[in-house]
Write a protein that holds these residues in place. Structure first.
Motif, PDB file in Angstrom:
ATOM      1  N   LYS A 136       1.923 -11.331  -9.559  1.00 44.69           N
ATOM      2  CA  LYS A 136       1.495 -10.025  -9.073  1.00 44.69           C
ATOM      3  C   LYS A 136       0.722 -10.137  -7.761  1.00 44.69           C
ATOM      4  O   LYS A 136       0.305  -9.120  -7.209  1.00 44.69           O
ATOM      5  CB  LYS A 136       0.565  -9.368 -10.103  1.00 44.69           C
ATOM      6  N   VAL A 146       0.835  -1.204   0.000  1.00 48.84           N
ATOM      7  CA  VAL A 146       0.000   0.000   0.000  1.00 48.84           C
ATOM      8  C   VAL A 146       0.870   1.255   0.000  1.00 48.84           C
ATOM      9  O   VAL A 146       0.627   2.196  -0.750  1.00 48.84           O
ATOM     10  CB  VAL A 146      -0.941   0.006   1.227  1.00 48.84           C
ATOM     11  N   ARG A 187      -3.092 -14.248 -11.011  1.00 47.91           N
ATOM     12  CA  ARG A 187      -1.842 -13.649 -11.473  1.00 47.91           C
ATOM     13  C   ARG A 187      -0.780 -13.884 -10.419  1.00 47.91           C
ATOM     14  O   ARG A 187      -0.510 -13.039  -9.593  1.00 47.91           O
ATOM     15  CB  ARG A 187      -2.023 -12.156 -11.723  1.00 47.91           C
ATOM     16  N   GLU A 195      -2.014  -0.657 -12.985  1.00 49.54           N
ATOM     17  CA  GLU A 195      -2.842  -1.792 -13.394  1.00 49.54           C
ATOM     18  C   GLU A 195      -4.168  -1.292 -13.924  1.00 49.54           C
ATOM     19  O   GLU A 195      -4.674  -0.260 -13.483  1.00 49.54           O
ATOM     20  CB  GLU A 195      -3.142  -2.691 -12.200  1.00 49.54           C
ATOM     21  N   GLU A 239      -5.369   1.279 -11.281  1.00 46.12           N
ATOM     22  CA  GLU A 239      -4.438   1.599 -10.208  1.00 46.12           C
ATOM     23  C   GLU A 239      -3.287   2.383 -10.834  1.00 46.12           C
ATOM     24  O   GLU A 239      -2.567   1.870 -11.679  1.00 46.12           O
ATOM     25  CB  GLU A 239      -3.937   0.312  -9.561  1.00 46.12           C
ATOM     26  N   LYS A 281       2.051   6.479  -8.037  1.00 47.87           N
ATOM     27  CA  LYS A 281       2.015   7.625  -7.115  1.00 47.87           C
ATOM     28  C   LYS A 281       2.712   8.826  -7.756  1.00 47.87           C
ATOM     29  O   LYS A 281       3.744   8.669  -8.417  1.00 47.87           O
ATOM     30  CB  LYS A 281       2.749   7.261  -5.814  1.00 47.87           C
ATOM     31  N   HIS A 291     -11.508  -1.010 -12.592  1.00 51.42           N
ATOM     32  CA  HIS A 291     -10.558  -0.459 -11.612  1.00 51.42           C
ATOM     33  C   HIS A 291      -9.279  -0.068 -12.325  1.00 51.42           C
ATOM     34  O   HIS A 291      -8.787  -0.811 -13.169  1.00 51.42           O
ATOM     35  CB  HIS A 291     -10.246  -1.522 -10.552  1.00 51.42           C
ATOM     36  N   VAL A 331      -7.082  -8.580 -15.780  1.00 51.01           N
ATOM     37  CA  VAL A 331      -6.265  -7.542 -15.141  1.00 51.01           C
ATOM     38  C   VAL A 331      -5.008  -7.405 -15.974  1.00 51.01           C
ATOM     39  O   VAL A 331      -4.347  -8.400 -16.249  1.00 51.01           O
ATOM     40  CB  VAL A 331      -5.886  -7.921 -13.707  1.00 51.01           C
ATOM     41  N   LEU A 381     -13.192  -9.849  -5.888  1.00 52.37           N
ATOM     42  CA  LEU A 381     -11.838  -9.277  -5.994  1.00 52.37           C
ATOM     43  C   LEU A 381     -10.756 -10.353  -6.078  1.00 52.37           C
ATOM     44  O   LEU A 381      -9.712 -10.234  -5.461  1.00 52.37           O
ATOM     45  CB  LEU A 381     -11.562  -8.350  -4.807  1.00 52.37           C
ATOM     46  N   ALA A 404      -8.765 -11.035  -8.338  1.00 52.51           N
ATOM     47  CA  ALA A 404      -7.529 -10.673  -9.052  1.00 52.51           C
ATOM     48  C   ALA A 404      -6.351 -10.521  -8.101  1.00 52.51           C
ATOM     49  O   ALA A 404      -5.205 -10.557  -8.503  1.00 52.51           O
ATOM     50  CB  ALA A 404      -7.741  -9.373  -9.821  1.00 52.51           C
ATOM     51  N   GLU A 461      -7.986  -3.009 -14.610  1.00 50.09           N
ATOM     52  CA  GLU A 461      -8.762  -4.232 -14.389  1.00 50.09           C
ATOM     53  C   GLU A 461     -10.128  -4.063 -15.018  1.00 50.09           C
ATOM     54  O   GLU A 461     -10.793  -3.038 -14.840  1.00 50.09           O
ATOM     55  CB  GLU A 461      -8.899  -4.475 -12.886  1.00 50.09           C
ATOM     56  N   ARG A 483      -8.032  -3.750  -2.179  1.00 48.60           N
ATOM     57  CA  ARG A 483      -7.413  -4.482  -3.284  1.00 48.60           C
ATOM     58  C   ARG A 483      -6.081  -5.102  -2.918  1.00 48.60           C
ATOM     59  O   ARG A 483      -5.466  -5.812  -3.719  1.00 48.60           O
ATOM     60  CB  ARG A 483      -7.266  -3.578  -4.504  1.00 48.60           C
ATOM     61  N   LYS A 484      -5.596  -4.814  -1.737  1.00 48.98           N
ATOM     62  CA  LYS A 484      -4.329  -5.412  -1.296  1.00 48.98           C
ATOM     63  C   LYS A 484      -4.563  -6.428  -0.186  1.00 48.98           C
ATOM     64  O   LYS A 484      -3.623  -6.979   0.372  1.00 48.98           O
ATOM     65  CB  LYS A 484      -3.380  -4.321  -0.772  1.00 48.98           C
TER      66      LYS A 484
END
Lengths: 449, 128
Positions: free
Chosen positions: A322, A150, A319, B57, B41, B44, B39, B64, A311, A313, B59, A288-289
């Motif tokens: 990832k 994050v 993956r 990313e 991502e 930063k 989604h 994805v 969720l 993914a 999605e 998402r993490k």
């Protein structure tokens, strides 16, 4: 495990089916020089009745919370388990260790997962919880991996020395090959000094981990620590005791970003070697993490309420390279037990259980401190555990008390050499005044020897 | 943005150079392949990116996929509207659905990327 027979007839039928004459014939591919060439040196097989008696005799040598008075804690606790937990959890429809891979075919299992998640959110005051992890230690490690992802700060992780030593070992294993520095902040006073956090935290720190109440049972200065952590843009990871939330503020209310716990205390038995139950909840922006499985509620094409895994993914089976975690499943059966336990207790029942633990623990701490040769290790507020320091050989003392019928506590000698004369004493709502007084008397006698 | 004036990466990002700022989005072809985007991502702001390396990313209900930086530089801005409402990327990949901006070194050119004709040839080839 049931005792099921394999008769010579069964064996012949199986050999006939696969077209072999003997079991020997199946082994001919193994070179003769690496085969043992004789039977194993084992006693003759027992009958079912003999075996049952033999195993029962072996099991009878164990000292357990069933035949001793248990003041052992340090992560696994002797809390009362209402019989409704066993009644629901032993139903055939639920009796599975994990969420099945064809998850949506088992709507009941998913509904339990969703309700479990909802209960953990209510308990922690956080937005989202997963369907559980393996245990409290791996939950700490997964929370740290999440915080790294994050914050995008692989550099450094801070953890208080007052966090469970085995959780810290698990975390150090997880981080070993990740080029992340794990800094353990000393807690000589039995708690983490917020000023030390301010000195050690910097812009490369992804998170700080505390346990509250900590391994010594004491409360941490969570509000001050949380502020110091957030001032540097890091995440605040808290490992909590679920029962303590009957009387303590929920982690979400004092700034925890990720809250993790060992969930054994919620309706699960103390089992040597597990399985145990990891809890993980966090703020919604990190969803998402979040590692592991997540059950969502939706409607099917006929408009009926239903549940799905969502969720995915994030999970390694889609993956792998990832994935934020390697965990693709959960502790479905233990999470079910936790959900039934929390539902059976209700908010008021949890408050009462926590109050009983706290009051009895405080009575025990006062009572034991009156025993000559015993003194409290720290002067800190605590919940259901506390540390006493004793004169003399701790191992010998604890073994003696076990013989007297008391599992008196956990020696700190292995994990905290500076507290080698220290014992963590845990007092749950199950302990009675007579049992606590009995421990004090037995302790006094043993120390006077 | 006019798709004709943009440059494209084989990984389906478009890039537009204006001064020392490169704006990045995904192509209509990518959007058509992904269908509903659920989604995004984004990197930063302030992070340095390398040409051809994954930095985010995207999605959709289908898959994805990684988002690659078409040029080297530092992330100057991200489209928080697109992050909050990924439908913007589906609806207007060359407009309000842009994704992020990169500050590049003065004199940076986009010659290593494909023009529209080359990109169309590339996707025709890839589709078969």
């Amino acid at each position: 495990v049931s005792y099921t027979l394999l008769t010579p007839d069964d064996r012949q039928t199986m050999l006939r089916t696969i077209g072999a004459k003997s079991i020997e014939e199946l082994l001919t591919q193994i070179p003769a020089d690496i085969r043992l060439g004789r039977d194993l040196n084992l006693p003759a097989a027992m009958s079912e009745q003999e075996l049952t008696a033999h195993v029962a005799a072996l099991a009878g040598k164990n000292h357990s919370a069933d035949n001793s008075v248990c003041f052992l804690g340090g992560g696994a606790y002797d809390h009362f388990i209402p019989s409704v937990v066993d009644a629901v959890a032993s139903r055939g429809e639920y009796y599975t260790a994990y969420t099945p891979y064809q998850a949506e075919a088992s709507q009941g299992t998913l509904q339990v997962g969703f309700e479990f998640q909802t209960l953990i959110c209510e308990l922690t005051g956080l937005d989202v919880a997963n369907a559980s992890l393996y245990d409290g230690g791996s939950a700490v490690a997964e929370a740290v991996l999440m915080a790294r992802a994050v914050t995008d700060r692989p550099g450094k992780v801070l953890i208080a020395e007052s966090v469970h030593p085995e959780y810290r070992l698990t975390l150090s294993t997880y981080l070993k090959n990740l080029n992340t520095e794990l800094v353990t902040l000393p807690t000589p006073g039995g708690y983490l000094d917020p000023d030390l956090v301010k000195k050690q935290i910097d812009d490369s720190t992804s998170c700080l981990v505390v346990q509250h109440p900590n391994f010594f049972g004491a409360l941490e200065e969570v509000e001050l620590i949380g502020k110091a952590v957030h001032d540097k843009g890091a995440l605040f990871v808290v490992s909590y005791d679920p029962i303590s939330l009957g009387i303590l503020k929920p982690p979400g209310d004092y700034g925890a970003d990720i809250a993790v716990a060992e969930g054994q205390c919620l309706g699960n038995y103390m089992i040597y070697g597990g399985p145990y139950l990891g809890l993980l909840a966090c703020r919604s922006e990190f969803v998402r993490k979040i590692p592991g499985r997540l059950v969502g509620q939706t409607t099917d094409r006929r408009g009926n309420r239903c549940w799905v895994l969502t969720l995915q993914a994030r999970e390694q089976h889609i993956r792998r390279e990832k994935a934020t975690s390697n965990i693709c499943t959960n502790q479905a059966l233990l999470a079910l037990r936790a959900a039934v336990y929390l539902t059976a207790l209700g908010p008021q029942g949890l408050v009462e259980t926590a109050e009983l633990c706290a009051r009895k623990a405080h009575y025990a701490a006062e009572r034991l401190a009156q025993v000559p040769g015993v003194k409290p290790a720290f002067d800190r507020p605590f919940f259901k555990e506390f540390v006493i320091r004793v004169n003399g050989d701790v191992t010998k003392l604890l073994n003696g008390l076990t013989a007297d019928g008391y599992l008196a506590g956990l020696s700190l000698a292995r994990d905290y050499p500076k507290l080698a004369d220290g014992i963590v004493v845990a007092v749950t709502e199950k302990r009675t005044k007579a049992e606590i007084d009995g421990l004090a008397t037995a302790l006094q006698k043993r120390l006077a020897l | 943005m006019d798709p004709k004036t943009l440059r494209y990466a084989k990984t389906h990002e478009w890039a537009a150079l204006n001064g020392d700022i490169v704006t990045v989005g995904v192509s209509q072809f990518a959007v058509d392949l992904l269908t509903d985007i659920t989604h995004v991502e984004l990197p930063k702001v302030g992070r340095s990116v390398t040409a051809g390396a994954a930095c985010g990313e995207i999605e959709s209900v289908k898959a994805v996929s990684d988002l690659y930086a078409p040029v080297e530089g530092t992330v100057a801005a991200v489209n928080s509207d697109a992050a909050a409402n990924p439908g913007l990327v589906t609806a207007e990949p060359y407009g309000q659905g842009w994704l992020f901006k990169i500050t590049v070194k003065p004199g940076t050119k986009l010659d290593h990327l494909l023009d529209l004709k080359q990109y169309e040839d590339h996707v025709t080839h890839e589709a078969h």
